[in-house]
Design a protein around this motif. Structure first.
Motif, PDB file in Angstrom:
ATOM      1  N   ALA A  55    -151.664 -39.533 -12.679  1.00 21.24           N
ATOM      2  CA  ALA A  55    -152.522 -40.197 -11.876  1.00 21.24           C
ATOM      3  C   ALA A  55    -153.381 -39.053 -10.995  1.00 21.24           C
ATOM      4  O   ALA A  55    -154.636 -39.228 -10.602  1.00 21.24           O
ATOM      5  CB  ALA A  55    -152.026 -41.197 -11.120  1.00 21.24           C
ATOM      6  N   GLU A 149    -154.462 -42.909 -14.478  1.00 18.60           N
ATOM      7  CA  GLU A 149    -153.491 -43.975 -13.736  1.00 18.60           C
ATOM      8  C   GLU A 149    -153.045 -45.001 -14.688  1.00 18.60           C
ATOM      9  O   GLU A 149    -154.025 -45.560 -15.619  1.00 18.60           O
ATOM     10  CB  GLU A 149    -154.246 -44.557 -12.471  1.00 18.60           C
ATOM     11  N   VAL A 150    -151.847 -45.268 -14.806  1.00 14.30           N
ATOM     12  CA  VAL A 150    -151.290 -46.478 -15.648  1.00 14.30           C
ATOM     13  C   VAL A 150    -151.593 -47.454 -14.888  1.00 14.30           C
ATOM     14  O   VAL A 150    -151.476 -47.823 -13.779  1.00 14.30           O
ATOM     15  CB  VAL A 150    -149.692 -46.239 -15.820  1.00 14.30           C
ATOM     16  N   THR A 151    -152.162 -48.600 -15.693  1.00 12.88           N
ATOM     17  CA  THR A 151    -152.530 -49.880 -15.264  1.00 12.88           C
ATOM     18  C   THR A 151    -151.910 -51.016 -16.198  1.00 12.88           C
ATOM     19  O   THR A 151    -152.129 -52.210 -15.599  1.00 12.88           O
ATOM     20  CB  THR A 151    -153.905 -50.199 -14.995  1.00 12.88           C
ATOM     21  N   GLY A 152    -151.450 -50.884 -17.298  1.00 14.45           N
ATOM     22  CA  GLY A 152    -150.906 -51.715 -18.133  1.00 14.45           C
ATOM     23  C   GLY A 152    -149.667 -51.088 -19.170  1.00 14.45           C
ATOM     24  O   GLY A 152    -149.713 -49.780 -19.689  1.00 14.45           O
ATOM     25  N   THR A 163    -151.959 -48.500 -21.151  1.00 15.55           N
ATOM     26  CA  THR A 163    -153.383 -48.781 -20.481  1.00 15.55           C
ATOM     27  C   THR A 163    -153.677 -47.771 -19.334  1.00 15.55           C
ATOM     28  O   THR A 163    -152.825 -47.671 -18.431  1.00 15.55           O
ATOM     29  CB  THR A 163    -153.719 -50.135 -20.088  1.00 15.55           C
ATOM     30  N   LEU A 164    -154.699 -46.961 -19.546  1.00 18.56           N
ATOM     31  CA  LEU A 164    -155.087 -46.066 -18.336  1.00 18.56           C
ATOM     32  C   LEU A 164    -156.251 -46.256 -17.883  1.00 18.56           C
ATOM     33  O   LEU A 164    -157.337 -46.447 -18.674  1.00 18.56           O
ATOM     34  CB  LEU A 164    -154.829 -44.413 -19.199  1.00 18.56           C
ATOM     35  N   GLN A 165    -156.266 -46.070 -16.599  1.00 15.62           N
ATOM     36  CA  GLN A 165    -157.804 -45.917 -16.092  1.00 15.62           C
ATOM     37  C   GLN A 165    -157.972 -44.579 -15.601  1.00 15.62           C
ATOM     38  O   GLN A 165    -157.273 -43.914 -14.912  1.00 15.62           O
ATOM     39  CB  GLN A 165    -157.694 -46.932 -14.440  1.00 15.62           C
ATOM     40  N   GLU A 170    -161.647 -47.107 -19.147  1.00 13.30           N
ATOM     41  CA  GLU A 170    -160.348 -47.621 -19.739  1.00 13.30           C
ATOM     42  C   GLU A 170    -159.806 -47.119 -20.735  1.00 13.30           C
ATOM     43  O   GLU A 170    -160.775 -47.037 -21.887  1.00 13.30           O
ATOM     44  CB  GLU A 170    -160.253 -48.994 -19.618  1.00 13.30           C
ATOM     45  N   ASP A 172    -156.682 -46.841 -23.865  1.00  9.61           N
ATOM     46  CA  ASP A 172    -155.232 -47.164 -24.384  1.00  9.61           C
ATOM     47  C   ASP A 172    -154.530 -46.178 -25.453  1.00  9.61           C
ATOM     48  O   ASP A 172    -155.316 -45.760 -26.163  1.00  9.61           O
ATOM     49  CB  ASP A 172    -155.315 -48.556 -25.195  1.00  9.61           C
ATOM     50  N   THR A 187    -144.952 -47.086 -11.289  1.00  8.89           N
ATOM     51  CA  THR A 187    -145.865 -48.061 -11.666  1.00  8.89           C
ATOM     52  C   THR A 187    -145.355 -48.684 -12.948  1.00  8.89           C
ATOM     53  O   THR A 187    -145.328 -49.680 -13.227  1.00  8.89           O
ATOM     54  CB  THR A 187    -147.324 -47.463 -11.839  1.00  8.89           C
ATOM     55  N   LEU A 191    -144.608 -52.522 -13.962  1.00  9.68           N
ATOM     56  CA  LEU A 191    -145.077 -53.175 -14.756  1.00  9.68           C
ATOM     57  C   LEU A 191    -144.257 -53.650 -15.894  1.00  9.68           C
ATOM     58  O   LEU A 191    -144.261 -54.785 -16.686  1.00  9.68           O
ATOM     59  CB  LEU A 191    -146.011 -52.279 -15.740  1.00  9.68           C
TER      60      LEU A 191
END
Length: 649
Positions: A55, A149-152, A163-165, A170, A172, A187, A191
């Motif tokens: 991140a 950054e991992v978001t999913g 999923t990364l921002q 975005e 995947d 994170t 999640l």
């Protein structure tokens, strides 16, 4: 301008999504701290492509974890970045503890004449990570994305989708295996809906790095109730280039927000350096804040996600086990995950990783917990007994061992489902023990013996060691080792032969690349291992002893066991490591004294909430205890004990 390390920043690179229907990535590593980088380095060294995402835009800033054990230096060698790391570290071997202005403990860590490395070295975590990043970026099988950054997180039976921002939008990524090494605030753990369990200790610490040219030695320096900051505990560690790490404890009544203001930090440090007699100018380079915690996930493997390092477990900082334990996580996971990725072992092999590393967390907590009860006693009972130990130790050094920080050492795997059964009374080295590295002399045909170390000789894969081997036994072991190498390829397998007669010609004397012959005329290796002539030890890539046997044919069972994820006869193995755990190398008196300290602390806590009248309360409890003990030991001995206690400052 100071010598404080400031890492470079890296530009973001676009992440190519892994679309549905496209072959998933073999391994995706989340987090570019020491553990994530260690996993990535170990896997690419084994020919497995790795994508890592971080991140941030650089390695961490600040010293953070600074103390690396000799075992972690071995790990760094096997993961491929050891030589560069050892160029920048500062070795140390012991420390001094003070109560106010009196020294109450001077300890030395074990460091025998055969030791291949110092027991501990200091260097900032930032610099460790940079060495690892430099090594990873040079490898063609590694891909490292910053500012991702991992978001999913979604899993199915075949893969995990992350999923990364990113600055590019975005993205995947699908991967067969995801290694979550994204730290204590993971994170990925959030999640996945997971929570760690365990204990949060009382006690808050401010940590600071300063640039301070000083002649003080590279030791662990501690002051309890420091005269410069009464009531506070202060810890100092020297780092390379005149950087000093200072940790100090806050009082329970202190406001952490106020105490972490730079002005307040400078004031506290100035008072301590002035008390030490220094008028040398210094600069504050970095500061942070921490609490002691002993928390872990119950299981480190969840579907296609494997947790490692602080994402899997937290240990109190005392005894420097966090980073060192994380490096063990990385090395153990690397070889086991590699076997699964290659399709040579079932995913159940990773259950062994979870069992082993959770047990290692427990070993670390058991030791770090005792150190924490000294450094940050969270109850009235432990505070009273800690203060009593400090008061007694200056004049009665037999109590000072209770203050020893119990520095990090390699953990065992006695309770692993992979470890072969062994009798509890087996002498010397047994299955589940970490193989101690030693200075050795390797035979070189036509030349003088080469000075090296045991782990350097055996390499970074599996190895078979045999001591006191006759020529016939050596030939059997080499043949069995090569059969094992065929079964485990491409994982490297080597043989290390210690001949019974070092001067004799030897069938392994022409020394192929996978066979090493060591000179050991005095039989020191066989004695250290407790080995009978011709006895064999199978050692895993992470340096843990897997098996001990006299039958070369037994080596044919190693590969099937790894594929199954269990030892040859799990019913006969160790259900837990506790029954076979070797006692700590302390005297019976020291062990008894430790038990008295812990029991007395608990006893005081059991009445600490009661009133102080009517025969209850702490004072009444201690008075009753003194009467009972006096009756047991006799009047003369009791009088001597009273005199000792009365003289303590």
């Amino acid at each position: 301008m100071t010598a404080y390390y400031r890492p470079p920043t890296y530009p973001a690179t676009d992440v190519v999504p892994t679309a549905e229907g496209v072959e998933p990535l073999p391994v995706l590593v989340i987090g570019a701290g020491p553990v994530g980088l260690g996993v990535a380095l170990g896997l690419v060294r084994r020919g497995i492509p790795v994508t890592a995402v971080e991140a941030g835009e650089s390695v961490s800033f600040g010293s953070r974890a600074i103390c690396l054990s000799r075992h972690s230096l071995e790990v760094s060698d096997r993961l491929g970045f050891g030589p560069e790391l050892e160029k920048i570290v500062l070795p140390w071997t012991g420390g001094r503890t003070h109560h106010r202005d009196r020294e109450v403990l001077h300890f030395q860590m074990p460091h025998g004449e055969h030791a291949a490395r110092p027991p501990m070295v200091n260097v900032s975590q930032s610099e460790i990570e940079q060495v690892m990043v430099d090594a990873l970026l040079e490898h063609p099988l590694a891909t490292l994305h910053w500012s991702a950054e991992v978001t999913g997180l979604v899993q199915d039976e075949e893969a995990a989708r992350v999923t990364l921002q990113t600055p590019f939008g975005e993205r995947d990524l699908r991967a067969r295996w995801v290694v979550a090494a994204d730290g204590g605030r993971s994170t990925v753990r959030r999640l996945a809906g997971l929570r760690m369990q365990g204990t949060s200790y009382e006690g808050n610490y401010v940590i600071a790095d300063i640039h301070w040219p000083s002649e003080l030695p590279a030791e662990r320096l501690v002051w309890f109730d420091a005269p410069s900051n009464p009531g506070s505990t202060i810890i100092m560690h020297r780092q390379p280039r005149d950087i000093w790490r200072i940790d100090y404890q806050l009082d329970a009544a202190d406001d952490p927000a106020a105490e972490t203001a730079e002005e307040r930090i400078r004031d506290r440090i100035t008072r301590h350096l002035t008390w030490l007699g220094s008028d040398v100018p210094w600069t504050l380079e970095w500061h942070g804040y921490y609490q002691a915690r002993a928390l872990a996930l119950p299981d480190f493997v969840h579907g296609r996600v494997v947790f490692a390092g602080d994402a899997a477990h937290l240990v109190p900082i005392f005894g420097v086990r966090g980073l060192n334990s994380g490096m063990e996580d990385a090395e153990t996971l690397v070889w086991q995950l590699a076997e699964v990725v290659r399709g040579r072992a079932d995913a159940s092999l990773l259950a062994a990783y979870s069992v082993e590393r959770h047990a290692a967390w427990r070993q670390n907590v058991d030791n770090a917990g005792k150190s924490t009860l000294i450094m940050s006693p969270g109850t009235r009972g432990h505070r009273l007994t800690r203060d009593a130990v400090l008061a007694l130790s200056a004049d009665h050094p037999e109590f000072s061992h209770l203050l020893n920080p119990r520095q990090s050492s390699a953990t065992h795997t006695h309770g692993s489902p992979l470890t072969w059964p062994a009798a509890a009374d087996v002498p010397g080295m047994r299955p589940g023990d970490p193989l101690e590295d030693r200075r050795v002399r390797r035979r070189v045909p036509g030349a003088p013996a080469q000075e090296t170390s045991l782990h350097a000789v055996r390499g970074h894969g599996f190895s078979v060691l045999v001591a006191g081997a006759s020529p016939a036994r050596a030939a059997e072991v080499v043949a069995a080792t090569r059969r094992l190498a065929d079964e485990l390829a491409p994982e490297p397998v080597s043989a290390v032969i210690v001949p019974a007669d070092t001067d004799a010609d030897h069938p392994a004397g022409d020394i192929a690349g996978d066979v090493a012959v060591l000179d050991d005329p005095a039989g020191e290796l066989a004695a250290a291992w407790g080995a009978e002539p011709g006895e064999m030890f199978v050692v895993r890539p992470d340096g843990q002893v897997l098996a001990r046997t006299r039958e070369p044919a037994m080596l044919d069972r190693v590969a099937p066991q790894l594929r199954a994820g269990t030892a040859p006869d799990p019913a006969a193995g160790q259900a837990t490591g506790d029954a076979l755990q070797r006692p700590v190398a302390v005297s019976a008196d020291e062990a008894a004294r430790e038990q008295v300290w812990l029991a007395l602390s608990s006893g005081i806590d059991s009445v600490a909430g009661e009133g102080e009248s009517g025969g209850s309360g702490v004072k009444a409890f201690l008075t009753r205890l003194a009467m009972v003990l006096g009756d047991r030991v006799g009047a003369d001995e009791f009088a001597r004990c009273l005199e000792m206690a009365a003289r303590a400052r």
